[in-house]
Design an enzyme around this catalytic site. Structure first.
Site, PDB file in Angstrom:
ATOM      1  N   SER A  21      31.356  14.498 109.779  1.00 24.66           N
ATOM      2  CA  SER A  21      30.399  13.561 110.384  1.00 24.66           C
ATOM      3  C   SER A  21      29.430  13.014 109.338  1.00 24.66           C
ATOM      4  CB  SER A  21      29.585  14.250 111.475  1.00 24.66           C
ATOM      5  OG  SER A  21      30.425  14.725 112.489  1.00 24.66           O
ATOM      6  N   ARG A  48      20.838  13.707 109.464  1.00 16.09           N
ATOM      7  CA  ARG A  48      20.935  14.649 110.592  1.00 16.09           C
ATOM      8  C   ARG A  48      20.446  14.000 111.888  1.00 16.09           C
ATOM      9  NH1 ARG A  48      22.677  19.474 111.299  1.00 16.09           N
ATOM     10  NH2 ARG A  48      22.986  19.686 109.061  1.00 16.09           N
ATOM     11  N   HIS A  67      23.267  11.834 112.983  1.00 20.32           N
ATOM     12  CA  HIS A  67      24.311  12.737 113.481  1.00 20.32           C
ATOM     13  C   HIS A  67      24.035  13.158 114.928  1.00 20.32           C
ATOM     14  CE1 HIS A  67      25.836  17.036 113.742  1.00 20.32           C
ATOM     15  NE2 HIS A  67      26.931  16.391 113.488  1.00 20.32           N
TER      16      HIS A  67
END
Lengths: 207, 207
Positions: A14, A37, A40
């Site tokens: 990812s 993050r 994500h």
């Protein structure tokens, strides 16, 4: 069916996809760990233009986390999203006072939201690390009380989401000259706030 | 400072803003309650183009919730986000098996994710109402097991977020001819999944 079943492999892949789709950015390597993050967690690339990381804030957050501190969160959802194994490794803990009996009472008595009452309690207890993913009113309260000298926040994540007060709460909190990471505008949320905390934690531990 | 401090007023005002900015839409009144709550949770209007509500699904979800059923969630974060007072009023409860000892063991033994193991356990226990905000692998697993006749899901919320498998997992789950609400594409998440559940709950109770 054939699909990746190992969580760490999924995360690695990812992050590669996010990196390649994001293209160039103004962020440092550590800042990128935070930005990626959040993307994500949301699949929303707009966050790369909304996340504000004040200079020196990552260093300050890491310094605090290494001391094994208490982290305030404004919701149980943000609390749930923070990696407990990572916290344990650093001797940190996370609290959310929003459903405590005392908080309900204080909120009722003073005619304020429970999130605001929870901030008062946390400051009284000397909490230094604040995480907001939901409640603009709590951020306003933190600013007021800090300016009145009633508490010593040392690091703030300001990421309330919403249409009433959220954006304004982040403008206000940025006026405090303190280390902080904010998500500007309307976007943010508990998952976003937790993702920022986790990104900081993962800079300090082996996973 | 002058700002709205009453949570229900904030919510009402937010929904008004969302309605006026959204403009025309193809949704029914009840569908709109779901779509607006998701936008309220994310401040992301793109969701109005991503949410898929299969015909008759809201009715089915309400019928189940009125029976006081058990709701499966794939993460503790989604579980945290679901309104517990609303659940209590309907006699419903919510479970997340992802951190249970048995789940860890089953996952390790079978070489699958904990989310997948949690789905197996839930189906064995007869759970009918499934909520996914995070784990594509769990959605794939639910589809496989359902097709093999190992369980009887009656309503599914499919809203995993991410870059590896999330989008595909929602394409796959939609192939099951069951009542469901999905968030198509990469977006979704625990807050989104919980918002959909709450929107359904709020159709049934006074708040």
């Amino acid at each position: 069916m054939d699909y990746i079943k190992i969580p760490m492999d999924i995360e690695k892949k990812s992050f590669e996809i996010i990196g390649s789709e994001m293209g160039e950015s103004k962020f440092s390597e550590e800042e990128l760990l935070i930005v990626k993050r959040v993307i994500h967690t949301t699949a929303d690339f707009e966050y790369k233009d909304l996340i504000y990381i004040r200079e020196g804030s990552i260093e300050k957050a890491k310094e605090l986390l290494k001391k094994g501190i208490t982290i305030y969160t404004d919701t149980n959802m943000a609390l749930s999203g923070i990696n407990k194994k990572a916290l344990d490794k650093l001797g940190c803990k996370v609290v959310c006072y929003v459903n405590k009996e005392e908080t309900h009472e204080m909120a009722k008595e003073k005619g304020i939201t429970r999130s605001m009452a929870a901030v008062e309690t946390a400051l009284e207890e000397g909490v230094e690390f604040f995480v907001f993913g939901n409640a603009p009113t709590a951020l306003f309260k933190l600013k007021e009380l800090t300016e009145e000298g009633k508490g010593n926040p040392a690091f703030i994540i300001g990421a309330p989401v919403g249409f009433v007060g959220a954006s304004e709460s982040k403008v206000e909190i940025e006026k405090l000259q303190l280390p902080m990471i904010t998500v500007r505008g309307r976007k943010g949320g508990s998952t976003v706030a937790a993702a920022i905390v986790n990104a900081l934690l993962y800079m300090l531990i082996e996973r």
